[in-house]
Design an enzyme around this catalytic site. Structure first.
Site, short mmCIF file in Angstrom:
data_model
loop_
_atom_site.label_atom_id
_atom_site.label_comp_id
_atom_site.label_asym_id
_atom_site.label_seq_id
_atom_site.Cartn_x
_atom_site.Cartn_y
_atom_site.Cartn_z
N PHE A 316 0.89 -1.15 0.00
CA PHE A 316 0.00 0.00 0.00
C PHE A 316 0.93 1.21 0.00
CE2 PHE A 316 -3.98 2.23 1.52
CZ PHE A 316 -3.41 3.48 1.69
N GLU A 317 1.01 1.89 -1.14
CA GLU A 317 1.90 3.03 -1.22
C GLU A 317 1.33 4.03 -2.23
OE1 GLU A 317 6.58 3.11 -1.55
OE2 GLU A 317 5.70 2.94 -3.57
N ILE A 318 1.00 5.21 -1.75
CA ILE A 318 0.54 6.29 -2.62
C ILE A 318 1.69 7.29 -2.72
CG2 ILE A 318 -1.25 7.98 -3.10
CD1 ILE A 318 -3.03 6.58 -1.08
#
Length: 411
Positions: A316-318
């Site tokens: 999960f990486e924005i």
């Protein structure tokens, strides 16, 4: 154009049912009445943007009857009798906020952003279907951001593509990767070294290809070249909470460049050997690339002498693409890549991202989404927020063995 529906107060429904007593205006030609109707609609929108719900309803009452009469004449219907009612649905003018003021003219725009998922060509696509369905249900059916699905080897069959199209409502695009896009072992790493490492610690070459691709190439792929923000997710993930906001806009409006959920401890005994020393070697030689107000305290408890093995859990990486395109990060990655540790010691993309960004971007640009998402990867532990929009059951933090972004005050 898509609109984001904002939360409404219990006393301000998104549409109203209004009873309107008909009247008999003086005869007008249909063409004139259509023109008047259009002008009336513009008046309603203007009042909706600037006035109160009460004012909007007042104008709506006056013009809804006119609309009904025009439609009735075109269809050959008779005008309604005096005891008839007309139901006016104002939901297209949503959202209605707590003070009952329409904000239709000032709805926020979507960010220039996309979701990115790497799909294994040998995957059980049922896992992909489940993840996409969960993403749609949790937030993206409302937000409408596109998906970029990357795979190596060959694209899936048409049946899989049709299923994905049905789940995402046509928002997904499929792309292939090859060695020209950073997928594959670089020429300067001997194949024998890779084979020996696989025998010693596991993790096949395909996994290491993934680590290299996400460490230094994913933002350069044509699939995401036109987007400012990229949200990397994986197959087999699950959101236990409905997201009542737009994470991309949250980052954009707060000037954040990296968003994550959980922080975990990397096993340096098995993998990651030499990564910290190689990283510090680079930054000691190039202090100009160390940002002011950096986030070194995330990865070191002694001001950089040793690594505390913490990494952001980057399935999960924005991220904002500019952080990867900076001279600081590109130079750092090239130093790591030339070392060959990704293939010799299975240096992962998560520790490479974490160490690199902790040095090159300010701490003020980091943001944790752990307190609102209920994000889980596979069957692993996760943080369940105590929120009404979450379907999981919260447990005390100290019993979950997790290190959360909020623990580090990275708000």
């Amino acid at each position: 154009m898509s609109y984001q529906l904002l939360p409404t107060s219990p006393t301000s429904p998104t549409h109203q049912h209004i009873s309107i007593a008909p009247h008999r205006p003086r005869p007008r030609s249909p063409r004139l009445r259509v023109t008047v109707l259009i002008l009336g609609i513009l008046v309603v929108v203007g009042i909706a943007a600037l006035g109160s719900l009460k004012d909007a309803h007042k104008v709506a009452r006056e013009w809804s009857e006119e609309a009904k009469n025009v439609l009735g004449e075109w269809r050959g219907n008779r005008r309604p009798t005096m005891d008839s009612t007309f139901e006016l649905d104002l939901s297209p003018l949503s959202p209605v906020v707590a003070n009952s003021t329409f904000l239709a003219a000032s709805l926020p725009k979507k960010a220039n952003a996309t979701l990115l998922i790497l799909v294994s060509p040998t995957a059980d696509f049922r896992q992909l279907y489940g993840s996409l369905k969960n993403i749609e249900d949790s937030f993206n059916e409302r937000l409408g951001y596109p998906y970029q699905l990357l795979t190596d080897g060959q694209l899936p069959n048409k049946q899989v593509m049709r299923k994905v199209d049905a789940i995402t409502k046509g928002k997904a695009s499929w792309w292939l990767m090859d060695d020209t896009q950073g997928w594959g072992k670089p020429s300067w790493v001997p194949k024998a070294d890779v084979e020996d490492s696989i025998k010693e610690i596991g993790f096949n070459e395909g996994y290491r290809n993934m680590c290299r691709f996400y460490s230094g190439f994913f933002w350069r792929h044509p699939a995401v070249a036109k987007f400012d923000y990229i949200w990397r997710l994986d197959e087999g993930i699950h959101f236990w909470c409905k997201l009542e906001y737009d994470p991309f806009l949250e980052m954009q409006t707060k000037n954040k460049t990296i968003g994550y959920t959980l922080i975990r401890i990397e096993s340096t005994r098995i993998v990651g050997k030499g990564l910290w020393d190689t990283s510090r070697e680079f930054f000691n030689a190039h202090p100009e690339f160390v940002a002011k107000g950096n986030n070194l305290r995330l990865v070191s408890n002694d001001e950089g002498d040793t690594w505390n093995s913490k990494i952001i859990y980057n399935n999960f990486e924005i991220s904002k693409r500019s952080i990867w395109e900076s001279d600081a990060y590109l130079s750092y990655f090239n130093h790591i890549d030339q070392n060959g540790g990704i293939y010799r010691w299975r240096w992962g993309d998560a520790p490479i991202h974490t160490i690199g960004l902790a040095h090159t971007i300010p701490e003020s640009e980091w943001i944790s989404f752990s307190s609102t998402t209920g994000y889980q990867h596979g069957s692993g532990k996760f943080e369940c927020p105590a929120l009404p929009q979450c379907s999981c059951k919260p447990k005390p933090r100290e019993k979950r063995g997790l290190r959360l972004g909020s623990d580090l005050s990275l708000a």
